[in-house]
Design an enzyme around this catalytic site. Sequence first.
Site, PDB file in Angstrom:
ATOM      1  N   LYS A   1      -0.606  -0.813  -9.636  1.00 28.90           N
ATOM      2  CA  LYS A   1      -0.949  -0.313  -8.290  1.00 28.90           C
ATOM      3  C   LYS A   1      -1.812  -1.351  -7.593  1.00 28.90           C
ATOM      4  O   LYS A   1      -2.824  -1.792  -8.145  1.00 28.90           O
ATOM      5  CB  LYS A   1      -1.706   1.013  -8.390  1.00 28.90           C
ATOM      6  CG  LYS A   1      -2.077   1.591  -7.027  1.00 28.90           C
ATOM      7  CD  LYS A   1      -2.633   2.997  -7.144  1.00 28.90           C
ATOM      8  CE  LYS A   1      -4.129   3.054  -7.270  1.00 28.90           C
ATOM      9  NZ  LYS A   1      -4.864   2.707  -6.051  1.00 28.90           N
TER      10      LYS A   1
ATOM     11  N   ASP B   1      -1.061   6.783  11.154  1.00 30.36           N
ATOM     12  CA  ASP B   1      -1.133   6.352  12.555  1.00 30.36           C
ATOM     13  C   ASP B   1      -0.068   7.145  13.307  1.00 30.36           C
ATOM     14  O   ASP B   1       0.520   8.077  12.752  1.00 30.36           O
ATOM     15  CB  ASP B   1      -0.893   4.821  12.630  1.00 30.36           C
ATOM     16  CG  ASP B   1      -1.562   4.192  13.861  1.00 30.36           C
ATOM     17  OD1 ASP B   1      -1.500   4.804  14.942  1.00 30.36           O
ATOM     18  OD2 ASP B   1      -2.123   3.099  13.728  1.00 30.36           O
TER      19      ASP B   1
ATOM     20  N   LYS C   1      -1.848   3.870   1.936  1.00 30.38           N
ATOM     21  CA  LYS C   1      -2.185   5.160   2.566  1.00 30.38           C
ATOM     22  C   LYS C   1      -2.138   5.086   4.091  1.00 30.38           C
ATOM     23  O   LYS C   1      -3.135   5.310   4.779  1.00 30.38           O
ATOM     24  CB  LYS C   1      -3.571   5.631   2.116  1.00 30.38           C
ATOM     25  CG  LYS C   1      -3.733   5.801   0.609  1.00 30.38           C
ATOM     26  CD  LYS C   1      -5.089   6.390   0.263  1.00 30.38           C
ATOM     27  CE  LYS C   1      -5.274   6.668  -1.206  1.00 30.38           C
ATOM     28  NZ  LYS C   1      -5.450   5.464  -2.044  1.00 30.38           N
TER      29      LYS C   1
ATOM     30  N   ARG D   1     -10.098   1.640 -14.335  1.00 30.82           N
ATOM     31  CA  ARG D   1     -11.181   1.073 -15.139  1.00 30.82           C
ATOM     32  C   ARG D   1     -11.086   1.277 -16.647  1.00 30.82           C
ATOM     33  O   ARG D   1     -11.450   0.353 -17.396  1.00 30.82           O
ATOM     34  CB  ARG D   1     -12.528   1.566 -14.585  1.00 30.82           C
ATOM     35  CG  ARG D   1     -12.862   0.895 -13.267  1.00 30.82           C
ATOM     36  CD  ARG D   1     -13.868   1.667 -12.457  1.00 30.82           C
ATOM     37  NE  ARG D   1     -13.314   2.927 -11.959  1.00 30.82           N
ATOM     38  CZ  ARG D   1     -13.976   3.781 -11.210  1.00 30.82           C
ATOM     39  NH1 ARG D   1     -15.226   3.527 -10.865  1.00 30.82           N
ATOM     40  NH2 ARG D   1     -13.398   4.893 -10.784  1.00 30.82           N
TER      41      ARG D   1
ATOM     42  N   ASP E   1      -0.406   0.875  -2.530  1.00 26.36           N
ATOM     43  CA  ASP E   1      -1.136   2.098  -2.135  1.00 26.36           C
ATOM     44  C   ASP E   1      -1.992   1.828  -0.894  1.00 26.36           C
ATOM     45  O   ASP E   1      -3.201   1.687  -0.977  1.00 26.36           O
ATOM     46  CB  ASP E   1      -2.011   2.540  -3.323  1.00 26.36           C
ATOM     47  CG  ASP E   1      -2.670   3.890  -3.098  1.00 26.36           C
ATOM     48  OD1 ASP E   1      -2.165   4.672  -2.280  1.00 26.36           O
ATOM     49  OD2 ASP E   1      -3.686   4.153  -3.775  1.00 26.36           O
TER      50      ASP E   1
ATOM     51  N   THR F   1      -9.343  13.081  -3.256  1.00 26.55           N
ATOM     52  CA  THR F   1     -10.193  13.762  -4.250  1.00 26.55           C
ATOM     53  C   THR F   1     -11.675  13.588  -3.923  1.00 26.55           C
ATOM     54  O   THR F   1     -12.514  14.311  -4.441  1.00 26.55           O
ATOM     55  CB  THR F   1      -9.901  13.259  -5.683  1.00 26.55           C
ATOM     56  OG1 THR F   1      -9.841  11.844  -5.658  1.00 26.55           O
ATOM     57  CG2 THR F   1      -8.610  13.817  -6.210  1.00 26.55           C
TER      58      THR F   1
HETATM   59  O1  C5P Z   1     -10.638   3.276 -12.216  1.00 25.38           O
HETATM   60  P1  C5P Z   1      -9.932   4.570 -12.001  1.00 25.38           P
HETATM   61  O2  C5P Z   1      -9.072   4.989 -13.179  1.00 25.38           O
HETATM   62  O3  C5P Z   1     -10.858   5.663 -11.524  1.00 25.38           O
HETATM   63  O4  C5P Z   1      -8.902   4.237 -10.811  1.00 25.38           O
HETATM   64  C1  C5P Z   1      -8.147   5.234 -10.167  1.00 25.38           C
HETATM   65  C2  C5P Z   1      -7.371   4.623  -9.057  1.00 25.38           C
HETATM   66  O5  C5P Z   1      -6.709   5.646  -8.332  1.00 25.38           O
HETATM   67  C3  C5P Z   1      -8.228   3.860  -8.038  1.00 25.38           C
HETATM   68  O6  C5P Z   1      -7.425   2.787  -7.536  1.00 25.38           O
HETATM   69  C4  C5P Z   1      -8.458   4.891  -6.951  1.00 25.38           C
HETATM   70  O7  C5P Z   1      -8.669   4.314  -5.704  1.00 25.38           O
HETATM   71  C5  C5P Z   1      -7.139   5.664  -6.973  1.00 25.38           C
HETATM   72  N1  C5P Z   1      -7.203   7.024  -6.437  1.00 25.38           N
HETATM   73  C6  C5P Z   1      -8.063   8.000  -6.945  1.00 25.38           C
HETATM   74  N2  C5P Z   1      -8.055   9.262  -6.396  1.00 25.38           N
HETATM   75  C7  C5P Z   1      -7.209   9.558  -5.382  1.00 25.38           C
HETATM   76  C8  C5P Z   1      -6.338   8.593  -4.884  1.00 25.38           C
HETATM   77  C9  C5P Z   1      -6.357   7.315  -5.447  1.00 25.38           C
HETATM   78  O8  C5P Z   1      -8.818   7.744  -7.875  1.00 25.38           O
HETATM   79  N3  C5P Z   1      -7.183  10.780  -4.887  1.00 25.38           N
END
Ligand code: C5P
Length: 232
Positions: free
Chosen positions: A32, A64, A61, A211, A59, A119
Amino acid sequence: MGKDIIIACDFSTKEDTFSFLDRFKDIKPFVKIGMELYYSEGSDIIKEIKARGHKIFLDLKLHDIPNTVKRAMSVLSKLNIDMCSLHAGGTSDMMRAAAEGIIRDDGTRPMFIAVTQLTSTSQESMQRDLLIDEPMDKVVAHYALTAKNSGLDGVVCSPHESSRVHSVCGKDFLTVTPGIRFKDSVKDDQSRIMTPIEAKKAGSDYIVIGRPITTSKDPVWVYGESLKEFLD
Ligand code: C5P
């Protein structure tokens, strides 16, 4: 459409991204790419990662007016990405226009996914700032159904929402779920988390892991273990 793990490559430079991906050698995970990397490196980063053999969820998002999103989607789709996103809050007019723009000249298109409510948006902030008084799970399910009826393939949602989305939109409507953590690992800033096996049981189609893989000492091993948990 198959189940898979998508690694969130939240790096700020091309160099960091490629030194991370180089560790996987012949393994080519679905990745992603988000706003930070895309805006700093431009569309070349997408072409280079595709040339290395990865599938890409771009991604960005989008949100517009319908004509602007339709034209932007047409440009992004031609990068041969495999999945892309927009905000369902742009309404069905915007999503329908985007679903037209995303179709390539040869009739193919990437998987097309809507963000429902982020979220990071709480019930309280949704009421206070957006004047939406309905419960969050009802709002998410309604946005998901609107996305489906506008021609989208699925939604990004919490793994806790996957089964509700599938019951409202059908099992073939994709749920792409971040918020994945392993037993005993730190939660970072994610609050509603699940392990890969829990997300599998909840019916998530794609899980997004950042992460826990990107900051691990051995990302290839962690990715392999996650695949075993989610796919076996
Ligand atoms: O590091 P981590 O596992 O928390 O990464 C989750 C990824 O998913 C990040 O790129 C974050 O921006 C994305 N994301 C999220 N919650 C959402 C939409 C996207 O954590 N509702």
